[in-house]
Design a protein around this motif. Structure first.
Motif, mmCIF file in Angstrom:
data_model
loop_
_atom_site.group_PDB
_atom_site.id
_atom_site.type_symbol
_atom_site.label_atom_id
_atom_site.label_comp_id
_atom_site.label_asym_id
_atom_site.label_seq_id
_atom_site.Cartn_x
_atom_site.Cartn_y
_atom_site.Cartn_z
ATOM 1 N N GLY A 82 6.630 -6.683 -3.032
ATOM 2 C CA GLY A 82 7.457 -7.355 -2.039
ATOM 3 C C GLY A 82 7.406 -8.852 -2.285
ATOM 4 O O GLY A 82 6.841 -9.320 -3.279
ATOM 5 N N ARG A 83 7.997 -9.598 -1.378
ATOM 6 C CA ARG A 83 7.998 -11.057 -1.485
ATOM 7 C C ARG A 83 7.737 -11.669 -0.119
ATOM 8 O O ARG A 83 8.151 -11.124 0.904
ATOM 9 C CB ARG A 83 9.331 -11.572 -2.044
ATOM 10 N N ASN A 84 7.079 -12.810 -0.135
ATOM 11 C CA ASN A 84 6.837 -13.592 1.066
ATOM 12 C C ASN A 84 7.411 -14.979 0.832
ATOM 13 O O ASN A 84 6.893 -15.742 0.025
ATOM 14 C CB ASN A 84 5.328 -13.672 1.354
ATOM 15 N N ARG A 85 8.532 -15.262 1.518
ATOM 16 C CA ARG A 85 9.262 -16.517 1.319
ATOM 17 C C ARG A 85 9.602 -16.727 -0.160
ATOM 18 O O ARG A 85 9.489 -17.828 -0.699
ATOM 19 C CB ARG A 85 8.466 -17.700 1.852
ATOM 20 N N GLY A 86 10.012 -15.659 -0.797
ATOM 21 C CA GLY A 86 10.430 -15.716 -2.187
ATOM 22 C C GLY A 86 9.311 -15.537 -3.189
ATOM 23 O O GLY A 86 9.569 -15.303 -4.371
ATOM 24 N N ARG A 87 8.049 -15.628 -2.762
ATOM 25 C CA ARG A 87 6.920 -15.498 -3.684
ATOM 26 C C ARG A 87 6.572 -14.028 -3.873
ATOM 27 O O ARG A 87 6.447 -13.280 -2.904
ATOM 28 C CB ARG A 87 5.706 -16.258 -3.162
ATOM 29 N N LYS A 88 6.394 -13.622 -5.113
ATOM 30 C CA LYS A 88 6.068 -12.233 -5.410
ATOM 31 C C LYS A 88 4.691 -11.865 -4.857
ATOM 32 O O LYS A 88 3.750 -12.652 -4.922
ATOM 33 C CB LYS A 88 6.075 -11.994 -6.926
ATOM 34 N N LEU A 89 4.603 -10.652 -4.345
ATOM 35 C CA LEU A 89 3.334 -10.067 -3.931
ATOM 36 C C LEU A 89 3.024 -8.927 -4.893
ATOM 37 O O LEU A 89 3.825 -8.005 -5.062
ATOM 38 C CB LEU A 89 3.424 -9.535 -2.495
ATOM 39 N N TRP A 90 1.866 -9.008 -5.519
ATOM 40 C CA TRP A 90 1.529 -8.084 -6.602
ATOM 41 C C TRP A 90 0.631 -6.955 -6.095
ATOM 42 O O TRP A 90 -0.199 -7.144 -5.207
ATOM 43 C CB TRP A 90 0.805 -8.840 -7.716
ATOM 44 N N THR A 91 0.812 -5.764 -6.704
ATOM 45 C CA THR A 91 -0.021 -4.616 -6.400
ATOM 46 C C THR A 91 -0.215 -3.810 -7.672
ATOM 47 O O THR A 91 0.440 -4.063 -8.697
ATOM 48 C CB THR A 91 0.619 -3.738 -5.303
ATOM 49 N N LEU A 92 -1.101 -2.834 -7.639
ATOM 50 C CA LEU A 92 -1.275 -1.947 -8.776
ATOM 51 C C LEU A 92 -0.070 -1.012 -8.876
ATOM 52 O O LEU A 92 0.420 -0.494 -7.863
ATOM 53 C CB LEU A 92 -2.554 -1.121 -8.625
ATOM 54 N N ALA A 93 0.425 -0.818 -10.092
ATOM 55 C CA ALA A 93 1.597 0.040 -10.282
ATOM 56 C C ALA A 93 1.280 1.495 -9.962
ATOM 57 O O ALA A 93 2.133 2.224 -9.441
ATOM 58 C CB ALA A 93 2.110 -0.098 -11.719
ATOM 59 N N ASP A 94 0.076 1.917 -10.276
ATOM 60 C CA ASP A 94 -0.330 3.289 -9.997
ATOM 61 C C ASP A 94 -0.366 3.506 -8.490
ATOM 62 O O ASP A 94 -1.138 2.887 -7.769
ATOM 63 C CB ASP A 94 -1.704 3.563 -10.613
ATOM 64 N N GLY A 95 0.490 4.380 -8.008
ATOM 65 C CA GLY A 95 0.593 4.606 -6.574
ATOM 66 C C GLY A 95 1.754 3.881 -5.940
ATOM 67 O O GLY A 95 2.203 4.256 -4.851
ATOM 68 N N TRP A 96 2.241 2.818 -6.602
ATOM 69 C CA TRP A 96 3.423 2.110 -6.088
ATOM 70 C C TRP A 96 4.685 2.643 -6.750
ATOM 71 O O TRP A 96 5.625 3.054 -6.065
ATOM 72 C CB TRP A 96 3.301 0.601 -6.323
ATOM 73 N N LEU A 97 4.724 2.668 -8.077
ATOM 74 C CA LEU A 97 5.843 3.269 -8.781
ATOM 75 C C LEU A 97 5.646 4.781 -8.806
ATOM 76 O O LEU A 97 4.534 5.264 -9.021
ATOM 77 C CB LEU A 97 5.930 2.736 -10.215
ATOM 78 N N PRO A 98 6.714 5.548 -8.595
ATOM 79 C CA PRO A 98 6.562 7.007 -8.573
ATOM 80 C C PRO A 98 6.221 7.543 -9.954
ATOM 81 O O PRO A 98 6.683 7.036 -10.972
ATOM 82 C CB PRO A 98 7.941 7.493 -8.119
ATOM 83 N N GLY A 99 5.399 8.574 -9.974
ATOM 84 C CA GLY A 99 5.103 9.239 -11.231
ATOM 85 C C GLY A 99 6.298 10.079 -11.671
ATOM 86 O O GLY A 99 7.095 10.537 -10.853
ATOM 87 N N THR A 100 6.433 10.281 -12.963
ATOM 88 C CA THR A 100 7.547 11.065 -13.475
ATOM 89 C C THR A 100 7.147 11.685 -14.797
ATOM 90 O O THR A 100 6.322 11.135 -15.524
ATOM 91 C CB THR A 100 8.806 10.188 -13.656
ATOM 92 N N VAL A 101 7.730 12.814 -15.092
ATOM 93 C CA VAL A 101 7.479 13.467 -16.377
ATOM 94 C C VAL A 101 8.229 12.696 -17.452
ATOM 95 O O VAL A 101 9.443 12.477 -17.325
ATOM 96 C CB VAL A 101 7.946 14.938 -16.342
ATOM 97 N N PRO A 102 7.535 12.239 -18.501
ATOM 98 C CA PRO A 102 8.228 11.493 -19.559
ATOM 99 C C PRO A 102 9.365 12.307 -20.170
ATOM 100 O O PRO A 102 9.233 13.521 -20.383
ATOM 101 C CB PRO A 102 7.123 11.216 -20.584
#
Length: 397
Positions: free
Chosen positions: A190-210
């Motif tokens: 997400g962003r706070n006043r335009g500034r990026k807020l970072w998180t771990l991708a694992d658990g944020w981006l959905p898993g998918t079968v390659p």
């Protein structure tokens, strides 16, 4: 088809005509159709993603885009906002970049892994990672414990600074975050006043079968073609979201199965061959309108294709000294029907609430009554950004 029909097909594929309604679902479908929104920090009038949507939707609520990101129906790469429904394609790029930047990886040639992300080419990024393992570990550990977090939350623990001779020299945390994002280890939550807020991708981006290599090529090639309408292989390989996986093999297979049709442009000598989705029809989807295009609009971002399709040579002049600019700092091409007829160089004076038009440059073949259409489009832009007045150059007032 004729060149005019090809232009109309390209414009319609980008949803500049017959756009969906300016609702959350409509915006999501639009972005799926056009493939991506390019991120850029320039805010002379509004941010590029907002302008690209405005060109298609007219006035809409920008909070709807923020809501789609918050609900993870869209996500950010280093340089794009993309639909989460395309995550399998983008995760494949992240895995390829991770392999190319792992310790001991063979040198990766420039190409589809190069360029984006502030110059985080694989060879340079791999070296930076190898020299600064403690910085990478501290970023990941902090996010695991306290994320999402902004850039300012991280301590610079680099032993060897990032040096490229460019704007990002010594910006070690910034470059580490960009590299880890490209590797698929972290994501923008997400962003706070335009500034990026970072998180771990694992658990944020959905898993998918390659996807298999063939399936990846097919999906990316068809998605690229549907968002461009009509294009050559070279032009499809310039598509920002899908270029890496577009192949002639996939095009041939799509033609064979009847999903794609070869196209001959009848009244011009454009280099081909061209292709189009086999199921497209312009019978009920064309409408005449006049609008302005962001310099980063998907329709015109491939400058060579723009020149071929529209006979209009467009170059941004941001980095030119003021006295050398011919069309202006933030010149927005004017799309009128299926032609580009000139450009408008606007600037939003937020303190005064005025949209200032610095310059209007019209093509010699522009219709004689074009200024009435241009003024209406500029007034619509002013209303969208919240300007209460348009200030024209003296000759156009």
């Amino acid at each position: 088809m004729t060149a005019s029909a090809a232009r109309r097909l390209a414009i319609a594929a980008q949803r500049i005509v017959r756009a969906p309604p300016p609702t959350r679902n409509g915006i999501l479908q639009l972005i799926r159709d056009i493939g991506y929104l390019q991120l850029d920090p320039t805010n002379v009038v509004a941010r590029n993603p907002q302008l690209v949507l405005w060109t298609r939707l007219g006035r809409y609520d920008p909070r709807l885009l923020e809501g789609l990101l918050a609900k993870r129906q869209l996500f950010e790469t280093v340089s794009l906002i993309v639909p989460t429904s395309d995550v399998a394609i983008h995760l494949a790029t992240m895995r390829a970049y991770r392999r190319a930047t792992n310790a001991g990886a063979a040198p990766s040639p420039h190409g589809s892994l190069a360029g984006a992300g502030g110059g985080t080419w694989p060879v340079r990024a791999a070296k930076f990672l190898a020299q600064n393992p403690q910085l990478r570990r501290s970023v990941l550990a902090r996010l695991r414990r306290d994320g999402p977090l902004p850039l300012t939350a991280f301590e610079d623990r680099a032993l060897v600074s990032w040096t490229s001779g460019g704007w990002n020299d010594e910006r070690n945390v910034t470059m580490m975050l960009a590299i880890l994002q490209r590797r698929g280890e972290i994501a923008v939550a997400g962003r706070n006043r335009g500034r990026k807020l970072w998180t771990l991708a694992d658990g944020w981006l959905p898993g998918t079968v390659p996807l298999s290599a063939r399936a990846l090529e097919r999906e990316a090639t068809l998605r690229a073609l549907r968002s461009t309408g009509v294009a050559t292989l070279k032009q499809l390989r310039s598509h920002y979201a899908f270029a890496r996986y577009v192949t002639q093999r996939a095009l041939d297979a799509l033609v064979h199965e009847g999903s794609v049709a070869p196209v001959q442009i009848a009244d011009v000598t454009w280099k081909g061959p061209h292709y189009a989705p086999a199921d497209v029809t312009m019978r009920d989807s064309w409408e005449e309108r006049t609008t302005l295009l962001s310099p980063f609009d998907n329709l015109i971002i491939d400058r060579a294709r723009t020149e071929q399709l529209f006979g209009y040579r467009y170059r941004m002049e941001i980095y030119l000294p003021a006295h050398l600019r011919k069309i202006g700092y933030w010149a927005m091409p004017v799309l009128h029907g299926d032609r580009i007829v000139g450009s408008v160089d606007p600037r939003f004076d937020r303190a005064r609430g005025e949209l200032v038009v610095n310059k209007v440059v019209l093509e010699p073949a522009a219709p004689r009554n074009i200024m009435s259409h241009v003024k209406r489009a500029v007034e619509e832009l002013a209303a969208f950004v919240g300007a209460t007045k348009v200030r024209w150059p003296r000759a156009e007032s």
